[in-house]
Design an enzyme around this catalytic site. Structure first.
Site, PDB file in Angstrom:
ATOM      1  N   GLU A 131      -2.316   7.629  -4.963  1.00 59.37           N
ATOM      2  CA  GLU A 131      -2.664   6.998  -6.243  1.00 59.37           C
ATOM      3  C   GLU A 131      -4.135   7.171  -6.620  1.00 59.37           C
ATOM      4  O   GLU A 131      -4.491   7.043  -7.789  1.00 59.37           O
ATOM      5  CB  GLU A 131      -2.314   5.509  -6.222  1.00 59.37           C
TER       6      GLU A 131
ATOM      7  N   ASP B 177       4.432  -0.301  -6.984  1.00 61.65           N
ATOM      8  CA  ASP B 177       3.180  -0.647  -7.658  1.00 61.65           C
ATOM      9  C   ASP B 177       2.029   0.115  -7.024  1.00 61.65           C
ATOM     10  O   ASP B 177       0.898   0.054  -7.507  1.00 61.65           O
ATOM     11  CB  ASP B 177       2.918  -2.162  -7.544  1.00 61.65           C
TER      12      ASP B 177
ATOM     13  N   ARG C   5       0.854  -1.184   0.000  1.00 56.05           N
ATOM     14  CA  ARG C   5       0.000   0.000   0.000  1.00 56.05           C
ATOM     15  C   ARG C   5       0.893   1.239   0.000  1.00 56.05           C
ATOM     16  O   ARG C   5       1.926   1.269   0.688  1.00 56.05           O
ATOM     17  CB  ARG C   5      -0.914   0.041   1.229  1.00 56.05           C
TER      18      ARG C   5
ATOM     19  N   HIS D 277      -0.624  -0.037  -9.782  1.00 57.90           N
ATOM     20  CA  HIS D 277      -1.404  -0.996  -8.961  1.00 57.90           C
ATOM     21  C   HIS D 277      -1.891  -2.165  -9.823  1.00 57.90           C
ATOM     22  O   HIS D 277      -3.086  -2.462  -9.874  1.00 57.90           O
ATOM     23  CB  HIS D 277      -2.580  -0.292  -8.281  1.00 57.90           C
TER      24      HIS D 277
HETATM   25  P1  NAD Z   1      -1.664 -11.117   4.977  1.00 57.86           P
HETATM   26  O1  NAD Z   1      -2.657 -10.604   5.944  1.00 57.86           O
HETATM   27  O2  NAD Z   1      -1.711 -12.572   4.586  1.00 57.86           O
HETATM   28  O3  NAD Z   1      -0.181 -10.815   5.493  1.00 57.86           O
HETATM   29  C1  NAD Z   1       0.194  -9.598   6.067  1.00 57.86           C
HETATM   30  C2  NAD Z   1       1.325  -9.879   7.052  1.00 57.86           C
HETATM   31  O4  NAD Z   1       1.766  -8.637   7.573  1.00 57.86           O
HETATM   32  C3  NAD Z   1       0.885 -10.756   8.233  1.00 57.86           C
HETATM   33  O5  NAD Z   1       1.798 -11.827   8.410  1.00 57.86           O
HETATM   34  C4  NAD Z   1       0.921  -9.798   9.419  1.00 57.86           C
HETATM   35  O6  NAD Z   1       1.294 -10.434  10.637  1.00 57.86           O
HETATM   36  C5  NAD Z   1       1.999  -8.817   8.962  1.00 57.86           C
HETATM   37  N1  NAD Z   1       1.934  -7.551   9.678  1.00 57.86           N
HETATM   38  C6  NAD Z   1       0.861  -6.917  10.189  1.00 57.86           C
HETATM   39  N2  NAD Z   1       1.249  -5.778  10.810  1.00 57.86           N
HETATM   40  C7  NAD Z   1       2.599  -5.704  10.680  1.00 57.86           C
HETATM   41  C8  NAD Z   1       3.572  -4.780  11.103  1.00 57.86           C
HETATM   42  N3  NAD Z   1       3.240  -3.691  11.828  1.00 57.86           N
HETATM   43  N4  NAD Z   1       4.860  -5.018  10.782  1.00 57.86           N
HETATM   44  C9  NAD Z   1       5.210  -6.128  10.088  1.00 57.86           C
HETATM   45  N5  NAD Z   1       4.324  -7.046   9.663  1.00 57.86           N
HETATM   46  C10 NAD Z   1       3.029  -6.833   9.953  1.00 57.86           C
HETATM   47  O7  NAD Z   1      -1.801 -10.184   3.690  1.00 57.86           O
HETATM   48  P2  NAD Z   1      -1.311 -10.500   2.211  1.00 57.86           P
HETATM   49  O8  NAD Z   1      -2.403 -11.214   1.474  1.00 57.86           O
HETATM   50  O9  NAD Z   1       0.053 -11.108   2.254  1.00 57.86           O
HETATM   51  O10 NAD Z   1      -1.250  -9.026   1.609  1.00 57.86           O
HETATM   52  C11 NAD Z   1      -0.313  -8.077   2.097  1.00 57.86           C
HETATM   53  C12 NAD Z   1      -0.699  -6.699   1.586  1.00 57.86           C
HETATM   54  O11 NAD Z   1      -0.522  -6.660   0.180  1.00 57.86           O
HETATM   55  C13 NAD Z   1      -2.183  -6.345   1.781  1.00 57.86           C
HETATM   56  O12 NAD Z   1      -2.403  -5.755   3.041  1.00 57.86           O
HETATM   57  C14 NAD Z   1      -2.461  -5.397   0.666  1.00 57.86           C
HETATM   58  O13 NAD Z   1      -2.327  -4.082   1.149  1.00 57.86           O
HETATM   59  C15 NAD Z   1      -1.358  -5.666  -0.341  1.00 57.86           C
HETATM   60  N6  NAD Z   1      -1.875  -6.117  -1.637  1.00 57.86           N
HETATM   61  C16 NAD Z   1      -1.506  -5.424  -2.759  1.00 57.86           C
HETATM   62  C17 NAD Z   1      -1.955  -5.848  -3.998  1.00 57.86           C
HETATM   63  C18 NAD Z   1      -1.546  -5.149  -5.273  1.00 57.86           C
HETATM   64  O14 NAD Z   1      -2.152  -5.369  -6.327  1.00 57.86           O
HETATM   65  N7  NAD Z   1      -0.522  -4.323  -5.274  1.00 57.86           N
HETATM   66  C19 NAD Z   1      -2.798  -6.943  -4.091  1.00 57.86           C
HETATM   67  C20 NAD Z   1      -3.144  -7.629  -2.925  1.00 57.86           C
HETATM   68  C21 NAD Z   1      -2.679  -7.214  -1.704  1.00 57.86           C
END
Ligand code: NAD
Length: 335
Positions: A263, A258, A234, A295
């Site tokens: 954005e 990305d 994000r 994105h």
């Molecule tokens: P997820 O919930 O499976 O994993 C997120 C991880 O981050 C978890 O292991 C959690 O413990 C950890 N976390 C939470 N707070 C934290 C902190 N303060 N410091 C360090 N780690 C922390 O989520 P995911 O499916 O792996 O997705 C991750 C992120 O990717 C989403 O939150 C979303 O914002 C982003 N995303 C982007 C796109 C894109 O197209 N660019 C698509 C999907 C998801």
């Protein structure tokens, strides 16, 4: 059940028409982004379906509630753009698609890493212009380097798995370390140690109050000179002003984005005949060692079909008064 879709594009309509082929739902596809000025378009609908840049704040939620909307269906994983407390207060259920394809995002992060390192974006243009010089295209072997992964959930774990093939050291930071990943050789360290050790840092944690501007002046000063930073998570995980300063001073050697904190005014639209008003974004584009995509990390056929299928499943559960699996509750309030 009538569902108003905001921020739609043709690919959204195609995927959701397929998932709703039996027409059990009535979908209204809108191009407008959801905000307080467009919320009236949700009149006479039971649910709204929104994406990453729809602003579902307390004011919008109150207006949705007045119109009888009882469900906000996110067609994405992140939910930082929804005021979950306000939704709870108004009795509106929020559902999301927690894991449509972690591979899509992890593979895109890897693609950005290789493109930045070997400067494919520059080489492509050069060769088209008949310029076959290699000056300025010198890369490095990823093999033997240290990669720092912040957030080892679904996407971070797939990213670590992809990296294994390169023969690099992986250090990771997560509030909740994964024992399986640690057993597989990923070294969990604190953030400061990760910054000090990593040649490449990839962000895979959600945007929360804690992670807002995680990558700021202080963090950048703790990193190796010439570090590569990748953000497919994000935009607001990164303080844009700080990375611009880091790029100018050479502390940051490569930046792959990305996502971008502002954005919402740019991405997903064709603005090629307009003057971009966001000076920070335009400044970022001037660096030869910055690669920006709009994105698109999630954007694979598998992911898009999965987003549509899971969202229709979420709506089905709401329509049948079942408890949907993918509810996001107010205990998960994000920044
Ligand atoms: P997820 O919930 O499976 O994993 C997120 C991880 O981050 C978890 O292991 C959690 O413990 C950890 N976390 C939470 N707070 C934290 C902190 N303060 N410091 C360090 N780690 C922390 O989520 P995911 O499916 O792996 O997705 C991750 C992120 O990717 C989403 O939150 C979303 O914002 C982003 N995303 C982007 C796109 C894109 O197209 N660019 C698509 C999907 C998801």
């Amino acid at each position: 059940m009538r569902v108003a879709f905001f921020s739609t594009k043709q690919w959204v309509r195609d995927a959701f028409d397929r998932a709703n082929a039996d027409q059990r739902f009535e979908f209204t596809y809108l191009e407008a982004t959801l905000d307080i000025h467009t919320v009236a378009l949700a009149d006479a609908h039971d649910a709204v379906c929104v994406f990453v840049n729809d602003a579902v704040d307390a004011e919008v939620i109150a207006a949705l509630s007045e119109r009888g909307v009882r469900c906000i269906a996110l067609r994405c994983a992140g939910f930082n753009n929804v005021d979950l407390n306000a939704a709870h207060e108004h009795g509106i259920v929020v559902v999301r698609v927690p894991a449509y394809s972690p591979h899509a995002v992890a593979e895109h992060a890897l693609g950005m890493m290789l493109a930045l390192n070997r400067r494919y974006h520059r080489a492509f243009n050069r060769v088209r212009e008949g310029n076959f010089s290699l000056d300025g295209l010198l890369g490095f072997d990823v093999h033997g380097k240290t990669i720092g992964v912040i957030g080892t959930g679904r996407i971070g774990q797939v990213f670590c798995g992809l990296l294994r093939g390169f023969g690099c050291r992986i250090v990771a930071y997560d509030k909740y370390p994964d024992s399986g990943l640690a057993d597989g050789g990923v070294e969990y360290v604190n953030l400061q140690s990760l910054y000090a050790a990593a040649d490449i840092i990839s962000l895979h944690c959600p945007l929360t109050h804690e992670t807002y501007h995680l990558i700021n002046d202080y963090a950048i000063r703790s990193m190796k000179r010439g570090v590569m930073i990748l953000n497919t998570s994000r935009g607001a995980l990164i303080d844009t002003n700080s990375v611009i300063n880091g790029l100018k001073s050479g502390r940051i050697g490569y930046l792959g984005l990305d996502v971008y904190e502002e954005e919402g005014d740019l991405f997903f639209e064709d603005l090629s005949d307009q003057v971009i008003q966001d000076d920070m974004f335009v400044r970022l584009q001037t660096f030869p060692n910055v690669l920006i995509t709009a994105h698109q990390a999630f954007f694979t056929m598998e992911a898009v079909n999965s987003i549509a299928d899971v969202t229709v499943g979420n709506l089905d559960a709401i329509a049948n008064d079942d408890e949907p699996e993918n509810v996001v509750g107010p205990d998960r309030v994000h920044g």
